[in-house]
Design an enzyme around this catalytic site. Sequence first.
Site, short mmCIF file in Angstrom:
data_model
loop_
_atom_site.label_atom_id
_atom_site.label_comp_id
_atom_site.label_asym_id
_atom_site.label_seq_id
_atom_site.Cartn_x
_atom_site.Cartn_y
_atom_site.Cartn_z
N THR A 90 7.98 -13.72 -23.12
CA THR A 90 7.29 -13.27 -24.34
C THR A 90 5.99 -12.60 -23.91
O THR A 90 5.48 -12.83 -22.81
CB THR A 90 6.94 -14.47 -25.24
OG1 THR A 90 6.10 -15.35 -24.48
CG2 THR A 90 8.18 -15.22 -25.68
N GLU A 121 13.00 -14.48 -28.23
CA GLU A 121 13.81 -15.70 -28.25
C GLU A 121 15.17 -15.49 -28.91
O GLU A 121 16.00 -16.39 -28.94
CB GLU A 121 13.05 -16.81 -29.02
CG GLU A 121 11.80 -17.34 -28.33
CD GLU A 121 10.56 -16.49 -28.60
OE1 GLU A 121 10.69 -15.29 -28.97
OE2 GLU A 121 9.44 -17.01 -28.43
N LYS A 152 -5.50 -18.81 -45.20
CA LYS A 152 -5.44 -19.93 -46.14
C LYS A 152 -6.74 -19.97 -46.92
O LYS A 152 -7.76 -20.41 -46.42
CB LYS A 152 -5.22 -21.24 -45.37
CG LYS A 152 -3.81 -21.30 -44.79
CD LYS A 152 -3.74 -22.09 -43.51
CE LYS A 152 -2.54 -21.65 -42.69
NZ LYS A 152 -2.87 -21.27 -41.31
N TRP A 163 -2.03 -19.50 -49.86
CA TRP A 163 -1.80 -18.60 -48.74
C TRP A 163 -1.89 -17.15 -49.19
O TRP A 163 -1.35 -16.76 -50.23
CB TRP A 163 -0.38 -18.83 -48.19
CG TRP A 163 -0.24 -20.08 -47.40
CD1 TRP A 163 -1.23 -20.95 -47.06
CD2 TRP A 163 0.97 -20.60 -46.84
NE1 TRP A 163 -0.71 -21.99 -46.32
CE2 TRP A 163 0.62 -21.79 -46.17
CE3 TRP A 163 2.29 -20.17 -46.81
CZ2 TRP A 163 1.57 -22.57 -45.49
CZ3 TRP A 163 3.23 -20.93 -46.15
CH2 TRP A 163 2.88 -22.12 -45.49
P1 AMP Z 1 8.55 -10.14 -29.45
O1 AMP Z 1 9.08 -11.42 -28.94
O2 AMP Z 1 7.46 -9.57 -28.61
O3 AMP Z 1 9.63 -9.16 -29.73
O4 AMP Z 1 7.85 -10.45 -30.85
C1 AMP Z 1 8.56 -11.05 -31.88
C2 AMP Z 1 7.72 -11.11 -33.11
O5 AMP Z 1 7.43 -9.79 -33.58
C3 AMP Z 1 8.41 -11.78 -34.27
O6 AMP Z 1 8.32 -13.18 -34.21
C4 AMP Z 1 7.66 -11.20 -35.46
O7 AMP Z 1 6.43 -11.87 -35.66
C5 AMP Z 1 7.36 -9.79 -34.99
N1 AMP Z 1 8.36 -8.85 -35.52
C6 AMP Z 1 9.48 -8.40 -34.94
N2 AMP Z 1 10.14 -7.55 -35.74
C7 AMP Z 1 9.42 -7.46 -36.88
C8 AMP Z 1 9.57 -6.77 -38.13
N3 AMP Z 1 10.60 -5.97 -38.35
N4 AMP Z 1 8.62 -6.96 -39.07
C9 AMP Z 1 7.57 -7.77 -38.85
N5 AMP Z 1 7.36 -8.44 -37.71
C10 AMP Z 1 8.28 -8.30 -36.74
#
Ligand code: AMP
Length: 539
Positions: A181, A326, A434, A439
């Site tokens: 990540t 993940e 918050k 929220w």
């Molecule tokens: P990553 O593991 O770097 O791909 O990040 C994943 C995170 O990116 C997710 O848990 C979301 O918070 C955010 N994310 C991914 N796709 C979207 C989307 N289409 N809209 C909003 N947030 C997104």
Amino acid sequence: MMPIQLNVSTMLERAELLFPRKTVISRTLHQVHRLTYKEIGERTRRLSSMLAKLGVEPGDRVGTFGWNHHRHLEAYFAVPGLGAVIHMINIRLSPEHIVYIINHAQDKVLLVDEDLLPLFEKLKDHLPTVKAYIVMSDSTEVASSSLEPLYSYEALLAEGDPKFQFKKDIDEYSPAGLCFTSATTGNPKGVEYTHRALVLHSLAIGLADTLALSESDVCMPVVPMFHVNAWGLPYAATWFGSSQVLPGPRFTPEILAELIAGEKVTVTAGVPTIWLGLYNVLSQGRYDTGSLRAVVCGGSAAPVSLIRSYEDKLGIPFYHAYGMTETTPLVTVARLKSYQENLSREEQLELRAKQGVLVPGLEMRVLGANGDVKWDGQEMGELLLRGPWIAKEYYKDDTSAHVFDDGWLHTGDIATVDPEGFIKLVDRTKDLIKSGGEWISSVDLENAIIDHEAVFEAAVVAVPSEQWAERPVACVVLKEEYKGRVAKEDILNFIAPKFPKWWLPDDVIFMDEIPKTSVGKFLKRKLREQLKYHLTKPV
Ligand code: AMP
């Protein structure tokens, strides 16, 4: 039925057998290559054979540090073909994190792009597990370097065996890939992708109601190959015999536009910032984009204005999708159901700007303070996921075991679900505001602000408030031509009709730039820190 194990190498074997003449177009530093799947197959086998000669054994990790190109694609198959694990290293991580993840993964061999090699000369003394470096370049010569031993990718391939047999008896639950990540706090966490997950995820990408990837597509993943398997597209495209366009190092919007027009790209995928940049070029009307049937946008929320710009101004279908490291990554795609085609354009856009509907094969829950939320599009809760391509743990790291409580992945994303099952992300758990026990969604506020014609980017974060615990503050980057011509009140008045009064930000701060993570997402933790200096007294 037969207990056949799902394996990554069978995807390439199908392309070799059935689509040997279909092509992969690959842009590298010096030229654009055109290779057939027959050639890609032989080169991949040569690479596998030479990695085996260098001592790579089943279960070992082989790191890649490169852009999107054919050599990276070959490694995508050559490493799992040996029963080893390809660790796709995010080139935009900090040097400290790069050292951490290579050591944590215990990478044995590293394949590195020529322009990225100098970084490793500085890090090499901190990488005790790395036994060999391979430089990915068009040349068979090895540049002089302090890295030891350093091999040329092409020279190794010249010696390799084009008929090398991939390992056959691989358990489908064994790992094939590894990504970390992009850590906004602490160390990055690793996610191992099994053969089974990668194969099933590829099938999911081919479904007509998701991305519908097929043989007739020309697929250009702009999303980096070091970011969640380039969203699985290189695997699926190879399996289905789609043509691929790999845009290579340091591309610009103009280069992407040229590739789309020149290679007649049909499907492309990337994060919103890429599509914002490309829109500016395409809207000048110099490129023929008639071939495009889908621009897939994920990684961060796609603003309605972006969807509208592509579809209504350029006539290019634009799809919003959601996933995470993940989840291999595809989780939802925002496609209308057949009977929703009757809705007004505005209602359709509102639905399509949501993250969408769960793809077949996965299960979800949205868990609020009092259990599963109502599917009313209002109640918010954390999105939980289960399925064959959802991680059950982090790689050799149990510091975040709570993320996988009760057999569900707790995504940390706060969502609502409407009666049709469309999920809408309202925030990350840690970014929700918050205020007075209620929220406020920073994402909703950001989307409303970005609709203002003067706004280039907007991020809303919580600042401490004595009275309300937290209050929202908006950080706004104006488009060049509007700088100095727009006041806070203009922004607040523009969004006021859309929200209850208590949702409106207490302040609007104009900035030159919003800090971002290595993959281009807003770095809200840093922004909150920066704001401490902007705000003289707590609001
Ligand atoms: P990553 O593991 O770097 O791909 O990040 C994943 C995170 O990116 C997710 O848990 C979301 O918070 C955010 N994310 C991914 N796709 C979207 C989307 N289409 N809209 C909003 N947030 C997104």
